[in-house]
Design a protein around this motif. Structure first.
Motif, mmCIF file in Angstrom:
data_model
loop_
_atom_site.group_PDB
_atom_site.id
_atom_site.type_symbol
_atom_site.label_atom_id
_atom_site.label_comp_id
_atom_site.label_asym_id
_atom_site.label_seq_id
_atom_site.Cartn_x
_atom_site.Cartn_y
_atom_site.Cartn_z
ATOM 1 N N LYS A 1 31.690 -6.742 -42.778
ATOM 2 C CA LYS A 1 31.009 -6.272 -43.996
ATOM 3 C C LYS A 1 30.153 -7.397 -44.586
ATOM 4 C CE LYS A 1 31.780 -4.335 -48.560
ATOM 5 N NZ LYS A 1 32.737 -3.985 -49.607
ATOM 6 N N LYS A 2 30.721 -8.595 -44.643
ATOM 7 C CA LYS A 2 29.984 -9.745 -45.183
ATOM 8 C C LYS A 2 28.766 -10.065 -44.304
ATOM 9 C CE LYS A 2 29.777 -13.049 -48.232
ATOM 10 N NZ LYS A 2 29.371 -12.765 -49.584
ATOM 11 N N MET A 3 28.931 -9.939 -42.984
ATOM 12 C CA MET A 3 27.796 -10.172 -42.079
ATOM 13 C C MET A 3 26.674 -9.180 -42.371
ATOM 14 S SD MET A 3 29.629 -10.790 -38.401
ATOM 15 C CE MET A 3 31.195 -11.648 -38.350
ATOM 16 N N ARG A 4 27.019 -7.907 -42.565
ATOM 17 C CA ARG A 4 25.995 -6.896 -42.892
ATOM 18 C C ARG A 4 25.292 -7.260 -44.191
ATOM 19 N NH1 ARG A 4 29.937 -3.464 -41.165
ATOM 20 N NH2 ARG A 4 30.509 -2.863 -43.270
ATOM 21 N N GLU A 5 26.055 -7.672 -45.203
ATOM 22 C CA GLU A 5 25.467 -8.059 -46.486
ATOM 23 C C GLU A 5 24.521 -9.251 -46.322
ATOM 24 O OE1 GLU A 5 28.818 -8.887 -49.017
ATOM 25 O OE2 GLU A 5 29.402 -6.773 -49.127
ATOM 26 N N ASN A 6 24.880 -10.179 -45.431
ATOM 27 C CA ASN A 6 24.086 -11.393 -45.228
ATOM 28 C C ASN A 6 22.945 -11.208 -44.228
ATOM 29 O OD1 ASN A 6 25.832 -12.686 -46.978
ATOM 30 N ND2 ASN A 6 26.983 -13.720 -45.375
ATOM 31 N N GLY A 7 22.911 -10.051 -43.577
ATOM 32 C CA GLY A 7 21.884 -9.818 -42.568
ATOM 33 C C GLY A 7 22.094 -10.640 -41.304
ATOM 34 N N THR A 8 23.362 -10.961 -41.020
ATOM 35 C CA THR A 8 23.684 -11.728 -39.819
ATOM 36 C C THR A 8 24.454 -10.840 -38.851
ATOM 37 O OG1 THR A 8 25.710 -12.579 -40.866
ATOM 38 C CG2 THR A 8 23.726 -13.945 -41.023
ATOM 39 N N GLU A 9 24.677 -11.367 -37.650
ATOM 40 C CA GLU A 9 25.427 -10.611 -36.655
ATOM 41 C C GLU A 9 26.466 -11.511 -36.007
ATOM 42 O OE1 GLU A 9 22.875 -9.333 -33.484
ATOM 43 O OE2 GLU A 9 21.934 -11.281 -33.310
ATOM 44 N N GLU A 10 27.514 -10.886 -35.496
ATOM 45 C CA GLU A 10 28.560 -11.624 -34.799
ATOM 46 C C GLU A 10 27.986 -12.199 -33.500
ATOM 47 O OE1 GLU A 10 33.083 -10.848 -33.192
ATOM 48 O OE2 GLU A 10 31.721 -9.156 -33.341
ATOM 49 N N LEU A 11 28.211 -13.500 -33.301
ATOM 50 C CA LEU A 11 27.723 -14.165 -32.101
ATOM 51 C C LEU A 11 28.849 -14.679 -31.215
ATOM 52 C CD1 LEU A 11 24.841 -16.282 -33.679
ATOM 53 C CD2 LEU A 11 24.649 -14.103 -32.472
ATOM 54 N N ALA A 12 30.003 -14.980 -31.831
ATOM 55 C CA ALA A 12 31.085 -15.582 -31.057
ATOM 56 C C ALA A 12 32.444 -15.322 -31.686
ATOM 57 C CB ALA A 12 30.871 -17.088 -30.936
ATOM 58 N N VAL A 13 33.424 -15.310 -30.809
ATOM 59 C CA VAL A 13 34.830 -15.326 -31.190
ATOM 60 C C VAL A 13 35.319 -16.725 -30.861
ATOM 61 C CG1 VAL A 13 37.121 -14.422 -30.617
ATOM 62 C CG2 VAL A 13 35.142 -12.883 -30.665
ATOM 63 N N TYR A 14 36.096 -17.321 -31.756
ATOM 64 C CA TYR A 14 36.663 -18.623 -31.424
ATOM 65 C C TYR A 14 38.165 -18.615 -31.654
ATOM 66 C CZ TYR A 14 37.227 -20.111 -36.315
ATOM 67 O OH TYR A 14 37.628 -20.210 -37.626
ATOM 68 N N HIS A 15 38.833 -19.482 -30.920
ATOM 69 C CA HIS A 15 40.256 -19.711 -31.147
ATOM 70 C C HIS A 15 40.589 -21.102 -30.617
ATOM 71 C CE1 HIS A 15 40.605 -18.449 -26.929
ATOM 72 N NE2 HIS A 15 41.822 -18.953 -26.922
ATOM 73 N N SER A 16 41.819 -21.513 -30.836
ATOM 74 C CA SER A 16 42.224 -22.847 -30.406
ATOM 75 C C SER A 16 43.288 -22.774 -29.326
ATOM 76 C CB SER A 16 42.744 -23.658 -31.600
ATOM 77 O OG SER A 16 43.876 -23.032 -32.171
ATOM 78 N N HIS A 17 43.337 -23.834 -28.556
ATOM 79 C CA HIS A 17 44.447 -24.094 -27.648
ATOM 80 C C HIS A 17 45.081 -25.382 -28.151
ATOM 81 C CE1 HIS A 17 42.952 -21.647 -23.910
ATOM 82 N NE2 HIS A 17 43.193 -20.891 -24.964
ATOM 83 N N THR A 18 46.317 -25.291 -28.567
ATOM 84 C CA THR A 18 46.949 -26.432 -29.232
ATOM 85 C C THR A 18 47.491 -27.482 -28.273
ATOM 86 O OG1 THR A 18 49.040 -25.240 -29.397
ATOM 87 C CG2 THR A 18 47.516 -25.057 -31.258
ATOM 88 N N HIS A 19 47.790 -27.068 -27.046
ATOM 89 C CA HIS A 19 48.397 -28.015 -26.101
ATOM 90 C C HIS A 19 47.804 -27.910 -24.706
ATOM 91 C CE1 HIS A 19 51.402 -27.600 -29.310
ATOM 92 N NE2 HIS A 19 51.592 -28.873 -29.078
#
Length: 146
Positions: free
Chosen positions: A76-94
């Motif tokens: 919803k915030k992306m639509r309001e800002n006129g942006t689009e999803e480009l990536a998913v991120y996550h971490s690997h801790t070990h």
């Protein structure tokens, strides 16, 4: 090539360090293929009913699953800002910044970049970007902008 600001990469690393020993997760959005926004999303705990039947490791140190309500708020915030999803991120801790079999199985968007923050070396965290298409992994260069 995936483009984002050095500031976004620092925020992703900080998010990973804050959530450690659990994996963090979130979304990156922007315009014209350049990421300018970060949306940190809660990694659901194993007892959450939404993930009970998904064949995921119970331990959040080994997997992530984004809170869908927070994802919707981010979209919803992306639509309001006129942006689009480009990536998913996550971490690997070990472990290294490379997609695990679970990461590959859950990668459902061939046009999406998948970024992994590795905290394997706690003093030297790093980020790598990938495309995952039909369970085939290809690394993408990351260009940091100012």
């Amino acid at each position: 090539m995936f483009q984002m600001s050095a500031e976004l990469s620092e925020k992703m690393i900080a998010h990973a360090q804050t959530e450690d020993p659990y994996e963090c997760c979130g979304l990156l959005a922007g315009k014209n293929g350049i990421a300018t926004e970060i949306y940190t999303i809660t990694n659901l705990p194993s007892d959450d009913p939404l993930i009970q039947n998904l064949d995921l490791p119970a331990d959040r140190t080994l997997r992530y699953f984004m809170n869908p309500e927070e994802q919707l708020a981010a979209y919803k915030k992306m639509r309001e800002n006129g942006t689009e999803e480009l990536a998913v991120y996550h971490s690997h801790t070990h472990s290294p910044a490379y997609p695990s079999p679970t990461d590959v199985r859950l990668a459902r968007c061939p046009d999406m970049y998948y970024l992994i923050v590795s905290l394997e070396d706690k003093k030297n965290p790093h980020i790598r970007a990938f495309r995952i298409v039909d369970e085939k992994i290809s690394e993408a260069e990351i260009l940091l902008t100012r």
